[in-house]
Structures are given as C-alpha cells and as structure tokens.
Design a protein around this motif. Structure first.
Motif, short mmCIF file in Angstrom:
data_model
loop_
_atom_site.label_atom_id
_atom_site.label_comp_id
_atom_site.label_asym_id
_atom_site.label_seq_id
_atom_site.Cartn_x
_atom_site.Cartn_y
_atom_site.Cartn_z
N GLU A 197 8.39 38.85 -31.67
CA GLU A 197 7.74 38.79 -32.97
C GLU A 197 7.24 40.15 -33.45
O GLU A 197 6.96 40.33 -34.64
CB GLU A 197 6.58 37.79 -32.95
CG GLU A 197 5.45 38.16 -32.01
CD GLU A 197 4.43 37.04 -31.88
OE1 GLU A 197 3.62 36.89 -32.80
OE2 GLU A 197 4.47 36.31 -30.87
N VAL A 198 7.12 41.11 -32.55
CA VAL A 198 6.74 42.47 -32.94
C VAL A 198 7.95 43.25 -33.41
O VAL A 198 7.98 43.80 -34.52
CB VAL A 198 6.06 43.21 -31.76
CG1 VAL A 198 5.87 44.69 -32.09
CG2 VAL A 198 4.72 42.57 -31.43
N HIS A 199 8.99 43.30 -32.60
CA HIS A 199 10.12 44.19 -32.88
C HIS A 199 11.07 43.67 -33.95
O HIS A 199 11.75 44.46 -34.61
CB HIS A 199 10.88 44.47 -31.58
CG HIS A 199 10.08 45.25 -30.58
ND1 HIS A 199 9.48 44.68 -29.49
CD2 HIS A 199 9.75 46.55 -30.55
CE1 HIS A 199 8.83 45.60 -28.82
NE2 HIS A 199 8.97 46.75 -29.43
N GLU A 200 11.11 42.35 -34.15
CA GLU A 200 12.02 41.82 -35.16
C GLU A 200 11.59 42.18 -36.58
O GLU A 200 12.36 42.05 -37.52
CB GLU A 200 12.17 40.31 -35.02
CG GLU A 200 10.94 39.51 -35.42
CD GLU A 200 11.18 38.01 -35.35
OE1 GLU A 200 12.36 37.59 -35.33
OE2 GLU A 200 10.20 37.25 -35.30
N LEU A 201 10.34 42.66 -36.74
CA LEU A 201 9.83 42.98 -38.07
C LEU A 201 10.31 44.33 -38.59
O LEU A 201 10.28 44.59 -39.79
CB LEU A 201 8.30 42.97 -38.06
CG LEU A 201 7.63 41.62 -37.75
CD1 LEU A 201 6.12 41.78 -37.71
CD2 LEU A 201 8.03 40.57 -38.78
N PHE A 202 10.75 45.21 -37.69
CA PHE A 202 11.22 46.52 -38.14
C PHE A 202 12.59 46.39 -38.80
O PHE A 202 13.42 45.56 -38.40
CB PHE A 202 11.32 47.49 -36.96
CG PHE A 202 9.99 47.83 -36.34
CD1 PHE A 202 9.07 48.62 -37.02
CD2 PHE A 202 9.66 47.36 -35.08
CE1 PHE A 202 7.84 48.93 -36.45
CE2 PHE A 202 8.44 47.67 -34.50
CZ PHE A 202 7.53 48.46 -35.19
N THR A 203 12.83 47.23 -39.81
CA THR A 203 14.11 47.21 -40.52
C THR A 203 14.69 48.62 -40.61
O THR A 203 13.97 49.62 -40.47
CB THR A 203 13.96 46.67 -41.95
OG1 THR A 203 13.20 47.62 -42.74
CG2 THR A 203 13.24 45.32 -41.96
#
Length: 324
Positions: A197-203
């Motif tokens: 849930e932390v890393h999937e937010l980066f784009t």
C-alpha cells in the motif's frame, strides 16, 4: 538511567540532522528507560529501515532490511528479542529463534502484502500449477510461508528464483516485485495480485515531475513499486541496496521512492546529501513507537506465539532462502 547527560548528547548527535533540538526532550525519558530495560531483561531490539530515527539510531541494536534482520536474528544471544517492525518480521525472528522470547510492541502492525494472500490461496496455486515451485516473499505470514518451497526478499529475489534451476516459478504475493524480477531473468514468473500500500502509490509521472522541479536529482525506487516507476528511476533495489547506493555513490541530490523514515535514517548519517521527500508513510510501521517499545519491555508484551507444526514447515522455507 544513563550515567551522564553526555551519553544522551552522543545519541542526539546521531539524529540531529533529522530531529530538531526542540523535539529531542520528548524522546529522552523513553530512550533512557529502554536502554536500562534492555540490560535488565537481556533483550535486544531489531529495527527495520522504516522505523523512525529515534528508534532506528537511538535504541536499536540491529537494523536493516528484511533480509539483514532475518540473517542477524540467528546470531542473537540475548534471551528476548523486541521486533521494531511489522508482524511478519516478528514471526520470522521467532521462526529462527524458537527458544527465545520475541515481542512485538503493537500487534496491529500488519502489512498489506501479508494480508493479500492466505494458506488456502497457496494451496490452490499448487493445484493450478502442479510441480511449479512457490517462491514466497518474506512479507507474508508464517502460515503462508509454511505452504511455500522457499522464501525471498526484495534484495535476493532474483538469486532465489534462479537458484531453483527451473524454467518457471510462482512468486507470491507482490505482483510488482514479481514483474520487476521477471525483467531481470529468463525464468518465467507467475505472479499473485498483492501490492504494497506504500509503494503502489508512486507513479512514473511523479518521477518526471521531480526531475522537472529538481535538476540533477537521482531517483531510487524500491522494487515493490510498479514496473513503469522502476523503469523511470535511476536505480532500483531493496532498502539495503538504496542505502548502499547513497553511501557509495554520494549523489548530491536524491529521492527515495519508499517509506518516509528510510530517507530520514539515511539523511541522519549523510548531511552532505540533499534528500527530496516525496515519500509515503506506512501506517503499520508507524504503530511502533518508543513508548510501546518501552511497554513491551516493562510488561513483556506482546509475545509472538506460533503453532509448532506450522513453524517447522515455515522455518524450512526461510532457511532455504538463507542458504542461497
């Protein structure tokens, strides 16, 4: 209590680059008590790289990423281990130290990846892909590890996959880690749909905007990030690999696409490096505080207890990983 104020000053020297002087007094009472309790209880504190600086630099005895903590847990001589991290890490410490007392300061410190898959899911994967070995990320429960053939971390995933000498593996539960490793190896990787849930937010757009706003910035991304983010970054690696990159390459300006405290902990030791801070907080890691570490040592809470049969099977998967 500590013998002299000079000892507390020495501890503050480690974090003065990231903790303002006005905030330091709020931590000193807990730090003093924790240091005393560790000696009294014959205890050590293992802290993940995502712990806040006052924990990471001031009370922890062993720090690192999941792989480092797993390896170093086996070398612990103290009778009690306090795991400043999330629950699956405490379970792993218990797996490797079955005769020791392992405490986690807050039982709610979970993980979205660990919650994304169950033992029943793993058994169904075996039925669907008979004979295909299952490589399980350490960010999973002991019960899921027990259904697996071997574990891995973000730092050794490729080595683990290739060590099996097979053309195809199942890699669970992090879909993005599996996709990123698949680009580095000829082994076919079947992925699960779990995400951090932390890393999937980066784009990838985040990175492009960073480069426009901050010329010369070096972008480091954790391999739990989406593949297009990893492709856009200058370097991708585990938290240990990112820390080593900063240590050895000394970039003038850097951004770490990972949990926020990672940047703080590296910045504390590298004031010469300018850290950009577009990070994301892990709510589970942040459940661990100086206060509840102190409570864990004072009140002997919360002890990690594993079913012996499950633990025996899970231990095999972890030990296979450590042997790679």
């Amino acid at each position: 209590m500590l013998d002299t104020p000079a000892q507390l000053n020495s501890l503050y020297d480690r974090v003065r680059n990231v903790i303002p002087p006005i905030e330091w007094p709020a931590f000193t009472s807990d730090i003093e008590s924790i240091l005393e309790l560790k000696e009294k209880r014959d205890a050590v504190i293992l802290a993940h790289n995502y712990q806040t600086p006052e924990i990471f630099h001031c009370v922890a005895d062993i720090v690192g990423d999941s792989l480092a903590l797993a390896r170093k847990a086996m070398e612990v001589e103290a009778g009690t281990i306090v795991l400043a991290g999330v629950h699956f890490m405490a379970e792993t410490a218990k797996l490797l130290n079955p005769e020791k007392t392992v405490l986690i300061p807050d039982t709610r410190a979970g993980c979205s990846l660990a919650e994304s898959i169950t033992p029943a899911d793993v058994r169904l994967m075996r039925e669907r892909y008979p004979g295909v070995p299952i490589v399980t990320y350490v960010n999973t429960s002991a019960a899921v590890k027990a259904e697996s053939d071997i574990c891995c971390t973000s730092g050794n995933a490729r080595a683990v996959v290739e060590s099996l000498g097979v053309p195809r593996v199942i890699m669970i539960p992090d879909e993005y880690l599996a996709q990123n490793i698949a680009k580095e190896t000829d082994v076919e990787i079947i992925a699960w749909k779990g995400h951090c849930e932390v890393h999937e937010l980066f784009t990838a757009d985040d990175i492009r905007e960073l480069r426009e706003a901050h010329s010369g910035v070096t972008v480091l991304a954790h391999p739990e990030c989406p593949p297009d983010v990893v492709a856009e970054a200058d370097f991708s690696g585990s938290t240990a690999a990112m820390s080593n990159f900063v240590e050895t390459k000394a970039p003038g300006r850097v951004v770490l696409l990972t949990e926020c405290s990672m940047s703080d902990n590296i910045a504390a030791a590298h004031p010469e490096v300018e850290f950009m801070r577009p990070c994301n907080l892990c709510p589970h890691m942040k459940r661990i505080t100086l206060s509840n570490i102190r409570d864990a040592l004072e009140q002997d809470r919360y002890e990690v207890i594993l079913d012996p049969a499950t633990a025996d099977r899970a231990r095999v998967a972890v030990e296979r990983m450590l042997a790679v």
